[in-house]
Design an enzyme around this catalytic site. Structure first.
Site, PDB file in Angstrom:
ATOM      1  N   ASP A 159       0.855  -1.211   0.113  1.00  0.00           N
ATOM      2  CA  ASP A 159       0.117  -0.029   0.138  1.00  0.00           C
ATOM      3  C   ASP A 159       0.754   1.300   0.120  1.00  0.00           C
ATOM      4  O   ASP A 159       1.807   1.186   0.710  1.00  0.00           O
ATOM      5  CB  ASP A 159      -0.791  -0.114   1.317  1.00  0.00           C
ATOM      6  CG  ASP A 159      -1.785   1.027   1.307  1.00  0.00           C
ATOM      7  OD1 ASP A 159      -2.729   1.250   0.441  1.00  0.00           O
ATOM      8  OD2 ASP A 159      -1.671   1.705   2.353  1.00  0.00           O
ATOM      9  N   GLU A 184       1.288  -0.505  -5.128  1.00  0.00           N
ATOM     10  CA  GLU A 184       0.117   0.484  -5.241  1.00  0.00           C
ATOM     11  C   GLU A 184       0.612   1.698  -5.481  1.00  0.00           C
ATOM     12  O   GLU A 184       1.129   2.422  -4.640  1.00  0.00           O
ATOM     13  CB  GLU A 184      -0.993   0.501  -3.992  1.00  0.00           C
ATOM     14  CG  GLU A 184      -1.990   1.299  -4.463  1.00  0.00           C
ATOM     15  CD  GLU A 184      -2.472   2.635  -3.417  1.00  0.00           C
ATOM     16  OE1 GLU A 184      -3.455   3.209  -3.711  1.00  0.00           O
ATOM     17  OE2 GLU A 184      -1.660   2.642  -2.303  1.00  0.00           O
TER      18      GLU A 184
HETATM   19  C1  GLC Z   1      -4.240   3.405  -0.347  1.00  0.00           C
HETATM   20  C2  GLC Z   1      -5.664   2.763   0.072  1.00  0.00           C
HETATM   21  C3  GLC Z   1      -6.537   3.580   0.375  1.00  0.00           C
HETATM   22  C4  GLC Z   1      -6.062   4.149   1.552  1.00  0.00           C
HETATM   23  C5  GLC Z   1      -4.669   4.968   1.503  1.00  0.00           C
HETATM   24  C6  GLC Z   1      -4.040   4.893   3.046  1.00  0.00           C
HETATM   25  O1  GLC Z   1      -4.226   4.435  -1.399  1.00  0.00           O
HETATM   26  O2  GLC Z   1      -6.055   2.361  -1.362  1.00  0.00           O
HETATM   27  O3  GLC Z   1      -7.836   3.229   0.541  1.00  0.00           O
HETATM   28  O4  GLC Z   1      -6.729   5.455   2.051  1.00  0.00           O
HETATM   29  O5  GLC Z   1      -3.731   3.734   0.953  1.00  0.00           O
HETATM   30  O6  GLC Z   1      -3.747   3.697   3.776  1.00  0.00           O
END
Ligand code: GLC
Length: 608
Positions: free
Chosen positions: A256, A298
């Site tokens: 993430d 991500e």
């Molecule tokens: C990522 C997740 C999102 C979250 C962020 C903070 O972008 O997809 O939903 O708010 O991380 O952890």
């Protein structure tokens, strides 16, 4: 067996040491890290060790065309992990081979950012299940050829995590695991160059913690405290958490918010070189302890900032990344009935090495951020900001001619930036058509929804369906009544999975059945043809119609042409190819001279 660990360690040791010493310069901590890794290797189940060896030989296991995915919130979909077990059939019928379980580790009650505020990386939230159940589920999924994917929230912890609680109580050791400051001098410097993630709902990058009497960096929400990766204890412990979760049988980690993990005054604190070193070290540790595991990063950044997270051929970092820009271009094309930017984006993707694997998707749990290529928009004669405003108003349903129903997300009155939220079905027009009882518009909306799914399923990489979209679920407005959620419109598309709607797939005339049956067929057909493997050659075609996208893929003897009408108008076109192809859904024989397309029609043509 022990030799496996030592063999892998010796082939990676020099690089790991080099990276670790460059960042931390601490040999004792490196030794500790390796000892911990060895312990996790010892604890790894024989069945997983067997998978490790298999995957060392078959490193492209996630790149085959039958790898299709779904992402679900365990609670929303089936209440808990036991429920997921019971509903595995729903996934199997859709040919799902990769299941991304949204955050399920221990999280605070209420304000937890949909689980992205983790209070304990070694416990499943008690409302969802236990670690034992997670291990059992991963095993059951594997037996059914489904690989489990779990988020690894690397950048921050919840402020209820033990480290944060101890930091608040004044323990220095734990304060050093975050970025805490006695006064606002350094935070003020930091704010000069660092953008904000939630400028509207969570302005500023710091919060002041009364109990601790310090300012703390919290890039995302105030209750998500950024970890201090300059501290080797943080790296070692987070790496141990990752290995712990890998031993539950997780096969893909969604790392993430990767670009954010290293901060540096005077920079944007995004995408810094140390981020890549940390990713590489984590990958090396997994290659030593649990090589069955793949990393999905991500990285929601501008297109040119995404690809570096694959690393290099010799030193790979992530195995899989999100195809964010293509997703945004799809929604842009639906609103404008113009595929120009989408075609350019495909051309840019096609120029990347075939080794790169992307997740292709139209919706996920997050908003749609309108990060389109500004040069591309200008080249079309539009002003980027005006175009963005058009898009977010279009998807909020602010124009009478808009088919979409959605909400703005994080509207910033200063920069006039905003993003969009809503389920695929509502953004495609089903909600409006349903309210207005307009059967003709409903038909168009269903076609839009199916066509964009067919499009992502025909690209190389892993198509991932957002749970609920397979039954055309509409927006859920109940979050507006919930004080903990009503400032976060992403909950509009995070409603409970409707098993009532799912039951309607038995009624062929329902929108649920039309969408479900089509998606099921699309995913099945995709899995049957190697031409959809990630490494196939791909090239876009000139269609001479700005609403029609066409592209070709080739692998071995298979040749595929996908044609997509991104408009509600019937189209006649001549693509000028003489060969005949078989359309994969209708079985019809089709040639390129004199093609006609219905509104939002797509054709999957194959020639062997
Ligand atoms: C990522 C997740 C999102 C979250 C962020 C903070 O972008 O997809 O939903 O708010 O991380 O952890």
């Amino acid at each position: 067996m022990k030799q496996e660990f030592e063999r892998r360690l010796s082939s990676y040791y020099d690089e790991l040491k080099w990276l670790y010493m460059e960042i931390y310069g601490d040999k004792a901590m490196l030794r500790q890290l390796i000892d911990v890794a060895r312990e996790f290797y010892k604890e790894r189940k024989p069945s997983l060790r067997k998978l490790d060896i298999q995957r060392e030989r078959e490193s492209n296991w996630y790149r085959k065309s039958d790898m299709v995915g779904m992402m679900v919130y365990a609670q929303q979909f089936a209440k808990n992990l036991t429920g997921i077990k019971e509903h595995l059939d729903h996934l199997k019928k859709l040919h799902i081979r990769y299941l991304h379980l949204m955050p399920l580790l221990k999280m605070p009650e209420g304000r937890n950012d949909g689980g992205y505020a983790v209070s304990d990386f070694r416990q499943v939230d008690e409302r969802i299940g236990t670690i034992k159940q997670l291990s059992e589920l991963s095993e059951l999924c594997r037996k059914n050829r489904i690989s489990l994917c779990l988020d690894f929230v690397i950048n921050h912890t919840s402020d209820e995590h033990e480290w944060a609680m101890r930091a608040k109580k004044g323990e220095r050791e734990y304060q050093e695991r975050y970025l805490c400051f006695d006064n606002y001098d350094i935070p003020a410097e930091y704010e000069k160059t660092t953008p904000q993630v939630f400028p509207n709902t969570e302005p500023g990058n710091f919060i002041y913690d009364e109990e601790m009497g310090k300012h703390v960096l919290s890039t995302f929400h105030s209750y998500q405290w950024d970890l201090n990766y300059r501290n080797p204890a943080v790296f070692n412990e987070m790496a141990a958490n990752l290995l712990f979760l890998a031993n539950t049988g997780i096969e893909i980690f969604r790392i993430d918010a990767v670009p954010y993990i290293w901060k540096q005054l005077g920079t944007t604190s995004r995408n810094l070189p140390q981020v890549h070193s940390i990713m590489r070290m984590l990958r090396i540790l997994c290659k030593i302890v649990c090589p069955a595991v793949a990393f999905k990063g991500e990285v929601v950044m501008a297109p040119h900032e995404v690809a570096p997270y694959f690393g290099s051929v010799e030193k790979p970092e992530c195995d899989i990344l999100y195809n964010v820009t293509t997703m945004v271009c799809v929604w842009n094309s639906l609103a404008t009935r113009d595929v120009t930017l989408l075609k350019w984006q495909m051309d840019a993707m096609d120029a990347l090495p075939r080794e790169y694997t992307f997740v292709n998707y139209v919706r996920c749990h997050d908003d749609i951020g309108w990060g389109l290529d500004e040069g591309g928009i200008r080249a079309q004669g539009f002003d980027p900001l005006e175009h963005k405003k058009f898009l977010y108003h279009f998807y909020a349903g602010d124009y009478p001619e808009s088919f979409a129903r959605g909400r703005l997300y994080n509207y910033d009155p200063v920069s006039q930036d905003a993003r969009s939220c809503g389920t695929c079905a509502s953004l495609c027009g089903m909600e409006k058509a349903w309210w207005e009882n307009n059967l003709q518009d409903m038909e168009l909306a269903i076609r839009r929804h199916i066509m964009i799914h067919a499009y992502i399923a025909s690209l190389g990489g892993i198509p991932v369906i957002y749970s609920g979209d397979e039954i055309a679920q509409l927006n859920d407005y109940s979050y507006e009544q919930d004080a903990e959620k009503n400032d976060d419109s992403r909950f509009l598309h995070r409603g409970e999975f409707s098993w009532e709607d799912a039951a309607l797939i038995q009624k062929p005339q329902s929108r649920q059945a039309k969408v479900y049956i089509a998606l099921q067929k699309i995913l099945k057909v995709r899995g049957e043809h190697a031409v959809f493997d990630a490494d196939a050659w791909e090239h876009t075609w000139e269609t001479f119609d700005k609403s029609v996208l066409a592209f070709e893929r080739r692998k071995g003897a298979e040749r595929f042409v996908g044609i997509y009408n991104f408009s509600e108008y019937e189209k006649e076109l001549s693509l000028g190819f003489d060969e005949t192809f078989t359309e994969l859904f209708s079985g019809q024989t089709i040639s390129g001279s004199g093609l006609s397309l219905e509104p939002y029609e797509y054709l999957w043509l194959l020639r062997k």
